[in-house]
Design a protein around this motif. Structure first.
Motif, short mmCIF file in Angstrom:
data_model
loop_
_atom_site.label_atom_id
_atom_site.label_comp_id
_atom_site.label_asym_id
_atom_site.label_seq_id
_atom_site.Cartn_x
_atom_site.Cartn_y
_atom_site.Cartn_z
N HIS A 99 0.81 -1.21 0.00
CA HIS A 99 0.00 0.00 0.00
C HIS A 99 0.85 1.27 0.00
N SER A 100 2.16 1.12 0.05
CA SER A 100 3.04 2.28 0.00
C SER A 100 2.96 2.94 -1.37
N SER A 101 3.40 4.19 -1.45
CA SER A 101 3.48 4.88 -2.74
C SER A 101 4.94 4.94 -3.14
N ILE A 102 5.33 4.12 -4.12
CA ILE A 102 6.74 4.04 -4.52
C ILE A 102 6.85 4.04 -6.04
N MET A 166 -6.00 -2.00 -12.19
CA MET A 166 -5.56 -1.15 -13.28
C MET A 166 -4.67 -1.85 -14.31
N GLY A 167 -4.24 -3.08 -14.00
CA GLY A 167 -3.37 -3.79 -14.94
C GLY A 167 -2.33 -4.60 -14.20
N GLU A 168 -1.24 -4.93 -14.89
CA GLU A 168 -0.19 -5.75 -14.30
C GLU A 168 0.57 -5.00 -13.23
N VAL A 169 1.49 -5.69 -12.57
CA VAL A 169 2.28 -5.10 -11.50
C VAL A 169 2.89 -3.77 -11.96
N GLY A 170 2.79 -2.75 -11.12
CA GLY A 170 3.27 -1.41 -11.43
C GLY A 170 2.18 -0.47 -11.87
N ALA A 171 1.08 -1.01 -12.38
CA ALA A 171 -0.02 -0.16 -12.86
C ALA A 171 -0.69 0.58 -11.71
N GLY A 172 -0.77 -0.06 -10.55
CA GLY A 172 -1.34 0.62 -9.39
C GLY A 172 -0.51 1.83 -8.99
N GLN A 173 0.82 1.65 -8.96
CA GLN A 173 1.70 2.76 -8.59
C GLN A 173 1.64 3.89 -9.62
N MET A 174 1.56 3.54 -10.90
CA MET A 174 1.46 4.59 -11.91
C MET A 174 0.16 5.36 -11.77
N THR A 175 -0.93 4.66 -11.44
CA THR A 175 -2.20 5.34 -11.23
C THR A 175 -2.12 6.27 -10.02
N LYS A 176 -1.43 5.83 -8.97
CA LYS A 176 -1.27 6.68 -7.79
C LYS A 176 -0.47 7.94 -8.14
N LEU A 177 0.49 7.82 -9.03
CA LEU A 177 1.24 9.01 -9.44
C LEU A 177 0.32 9.99 -10.16
N CYS A 178 -0.60 9.48 -10.98
CA CYS A 178 -1.59 10.36 -11.61
C CYS A 178 -2.42 11.06 -10.54
N LYS A 240 6.95 16.71 3.17
CA LYS A 240 8.01 15.80 2.72
C LYS A 240 7.42 14.64 1.92
N THR A 241 6.25 14.16 2.33
CA THR A 241 5.59 13.07 1.61
C THR A 241 5.17 13.54 0.22
N PHE A 242 4.58 14.73 0.14
CA PHE A 242 4.21 15.29 -1.17
C PHE A 242 5.45 15.45 -2.05
N GLN A 243 6.56 15.92 -1.46
CA GLN A 243 7.77 16.13 -2.25
C GLN A 243 8.28 14.80 -2.80
N LYS A 244 8.28 13.76 -1.97
CA LYS A 244 8.71 12.44 -2.43
C LYS A 244 7.85 11.97 -3.59
N ASP A 245 6.53 12.14 -3.46
CA ASP A 245 5.62 11.67 -4.51
C ASP A 245 5.76 12.48 -5.79
N ILE A 246 5.87 13.79 -5.67
CA ILE A 246 5.93 14.61 -6.88
C ILE A 246 7.26 14.43 -7.59
N ASP A 247 8.33 14.15 -6.85
CA ASP A 247 9.61 13.81 -7.48
C ASP A 247 9.48 12.52 -8.27
N THR A 248 8.74 11.55 -7.73
CA THR A 248 8.53 10.28 -8.43
C THR A 248 7.68 10.50 -9.67
N VAL A 249 6.68 11.37 -9.58
CA VAL A 249 5.87 11.71 -10.75
C VAL A 249 6.75 12.30 -11.85
N ALA A 250 7.63 13.22 -11.48
CA ALA A 250 8.50 13.85 -12.46
C ALA A 250 9.43 12.83 -13.12
N ASP A 251 9.96 11.91 -12.33
CA ASP A 251 10.83 10.86 -12.88
C ASP A 251 10.06 9.97 -13.86
#
Length: 301
Positions: A99-102, A166-178, A240-251
């Motif tokens: 359930h983490s956002s990574i 949302m799809g195969e492994v990783g799709a959940g994390q990509m949706t969370k980035l959206c 700090k949590t928002f910054q971690k997430d938005i940096d991951t979105v940018a990557d």
């Protein structure tokens, strides 16, 4: 089901209570043991290391801070699949639910390693914040095999109103980035609107009332305007949590070739906040970045 849970923080603790209320047996680990111990009164049992969960739990759920924390909990020396030998003996454990956002790329790599031990991996980041966790109304966006998601959905439903595969492994994390791109940009926009109202001498606290029912109305507007104009609210999380997430979105955007100029602006705003010493401040501290005098005004009122 017999479950393990790593990470009983602001989000994890109410999720565990819902699991216990649904009749599951839950063994809990946390790096700060006191946070796990606080759940004993609710029926949870505490273990010393994540490794102790594999003999007890059929599924282990994670709700930890970042990518490195997930790697440590799963593959570290005392991790679920760590220790001596080839990623360790998986014991009773059949699934890991993260359930983490990574980062999606890290998720896919971890899932491949777990699959080598016969363990299914479902990335299942959540939206709804602490209020949603407490109410049991979280939205879960899941990535993984259809069979694994179907097997685990009845468990997750203890604290989620909706689970979307949302799809195969990783799709959940990509949706969370959206999701995080929308949330971070919106909260930054709310802060700018509050700052504009205050600078113009308008009562910013009345913005939700004035904008109710219009296109600007939203859960985020109604949640964050009071937090930006008043004191005494319990924290929802840190910048700090928002910054971690938005940096991951940018990557992820760079890797995918997506153009996200608004995310870039929010990323710079959060970096400015960190430089101002606001990294540990509540999410509503966007207002203190765009209008530093707002903090003094709130505390003076």
């Amino acid at each position: 089901m017999d479950l393990g849970f790593c990470g009983p923080g602001l989000m994890g603790a109410p999720m565990i209570r819902h699991l216990l209320g649904a009749g599951h047996s839950v063994w809990v680990w946390n790096r700060t043991r006191a946070k796990a111990q606080a759940l004993v009164a609710d029926g949870a049992q505490v273990v010393d290391t994540p490794r102790d969960l594999v003999a007890r739990a059929q599924a282990v759920l994670l709700c930890v801070s970042d990518t490195q924390a997930v790697e440590d909990v799963v593959f570290g020396q005392d991790g679920l699949l760590g220790g001596d030998g080839a990623d360790g003996d998986a014991g009773r454990m059949r699934w890991i639910v993260d359930h983490s956002s990574i980062a999606p790329a890290a998720t896919r790599a971890y899932a491949a390693r777990a699959a080598g031990r016969g363990i299914g991996w479902v990335d299942a980041p959540v939206s709804g914040g602490v209020p949603g966790a407490q109410a049991g109304t979280l939205a879960v966006m899941a990535g993984g095999s259809a069979a694994d998601v179907a097997a685990l959905e009845p468990i997750v439903r203890a604290y989620a109103a909706r689970v979307t595969h949302m799809g195969e492994v990783g799709a959940g994390q990509m949706t969370k980035l959206c999701n995080q791109a929308i949330v971070c940009a919106t909260v930054a926009g709310v802060a700018e609107a509050v700052g504009l109202a205050q600078a113009a001498g308008i009562d910013a606290a009345r913005l939700p009332e004035a904008l109710a029912g219009g296109w600007a109305d939203s859960v985020l507007l109604r949640t964050f305007v009071p937090r930006m104009t008043e004191t005494g609210h319990a924290p929802l999380g840190s910048l700090k949590t928002f910054q971690k997430d938005i940096d991951t979105v940018a990557d992820a955007a760079r890797a995918a070739g997506a153009v996200m100029p608004v995310v870039g602006a929010v990323q710079q705003l959060l970096r400015l906040g960190a430089a101002m010493g606001l990294a540990q401040a509540d999410l509503a501290a966007f207002i203190d970045i765009v209008r530093p005098q707002a903090r003094a005004a709130r505390h003076a009122s």
